[in-house]
Design a protein around this motif. Structure first.
Motif, short mmCIF file in Angstrom:
data_model
loop_
_atom_site.label_atom_id
_atom_site.label_comp_id
_atom_site.label_asym_id
_atom_site.label_seq_id
_atom_site.Cartn_x
_atom_site.Cartn_y
_atom_site.Cartn_z
N GLU A 128 0.65 -1.14 -0.18
CA GLU A 128 -0.14 0.03 -0.01
C GLU A 128 0.85 1.27 0.11
O GLU A 128 0.69 2.21 -0.72
CB GLU A 128 -0.82 0.02 1.29
N ALA A 129 2.14 1.21 0.67
CA ALA A 129 2.55 2.57 1.03
C ALA A 129 3.49 2.49 -0.44
O ALA A 129 3.52 3.64 -0.96
CB ALA A 129 3.89 2.26 1.92
N GLN A 144 0.92 4.16 -2.99
CA GLN A 144 1.09 5.48 -2.66
C GLN A 144 2.00 6.42 -3.21
O GLN A 144 1.91 7.60 -3.74
CB GLN A 144 0.61 5.50 -1.14
N GLY A 174 1.80 6.72 -6.92
CA GLY A 174 0.65 7.37 -7.26
C GLY A 174 -0.13 6.59 -7.88
O GLY A 174 -0.66 7.06 -8.92
N SER A 179 -2.64 2.59 -7.93
CA SER A 179 -3.61 1.70 -6.89
C SER A 179 -2.68 0.54 -6.84
O SER A 179 -1.74 -0.03 -7.76
CB SER A 179 -4.83 1.26 -7.64
N LYS A 180 -2.89 -0.24 -5.61
CA LYS A 180 -2.29 -1.45 -5.51
C LYS A 180 -2.39 -2.66 -6.30
O LYS A 180 -1.88 -3.62 -6.35
CB LYS A 180 -1.96 -1.75 -3.82
#
Length: 186
Positions: free
Chosen positions: A30-31, A34, A37, A39-40
């Protein structure tokens, strides 16, 4: 027009950046998404899970600090001293993040707690030392001298940026140039 997928190497590069700043615990899907920029969901198009990413990060690092560096140095030819000079220049330059000091230190720290990482680190370190032995051995007839030069060279690569001591009246650059001169000459 469909969305362009974030390339696999960007996930690996971002994973190595996270590793360098926060250790393996900081490498979270997830990090990373992010930071990139995105989606996972795109992550799972390349990697089965986080462990798969960590393995590919280690593969990338190991290849980058061994075979990729050796190929780069060997590509321009020259005698052993010339190749060592290029090696010193390359590792002292603004190098790619994959082989930078932050990643190197993070992997060394991680290896203290993970036997699999420790095996990879030992393999990479042995390959690097073997290459140095090959180069120094081309002009140093004494095996003890070769080994000493290899250890000094490798120690400088790993630890120079950790030393905060002043260098007396000389700059660090001047001192490293003097070390280089002594290592490359009999």
């Amino acid at each position: 027009m469909g969305a362009i997928r974030t390339p696999r190497d960007k996930w690996i590069e971002e994973g190595l950046r996270a590793l360098a700043t926060g250790g393996p615990e900081a490498v979270r899907v997830e990090a990373l998404a992010q930071a990139l920029g995105v989606s996972k969901g795109g992550f799972y198009g390349y990697f089965r899970n986080r462990a798969g990413l960590l393995e590919e990060m280690l593969d990338t690092w190991e290849r980058a600090v061994t075979e990729d560096v050796i190929e780069r140095i060997e590509s321009d030819g020259g005698d052993a001293r010339e190749r060592l000079g290029r090696l010193f220049d390359f590792v002292g330059s603004a190098e790619p993040r994959v082989i930078g000091a932050g990643v190197e230190l993070a992997i060394r720290d991680w290896a203290r707690r993970d036997q699999g990482v420790a095996r990879r680190l030992r393999r990479a370190d042995n390959r690097r030392m073997d290459y140095l032995r090959e180069l120094y051995g081309a002009f140093c007839p004494d095996e003890g001298d070769v080994e000493a030069r290899c250890l000094i060279t490798f120690s400088l690569r790993i630890g120079d940026h950790l030393i905060a001591a002043d260098n007396g009246p000389r700059s660090r650059r001047e001192v490293l140039a003097a070390v280089r001169e002594r290592l490359l000459n009999p």
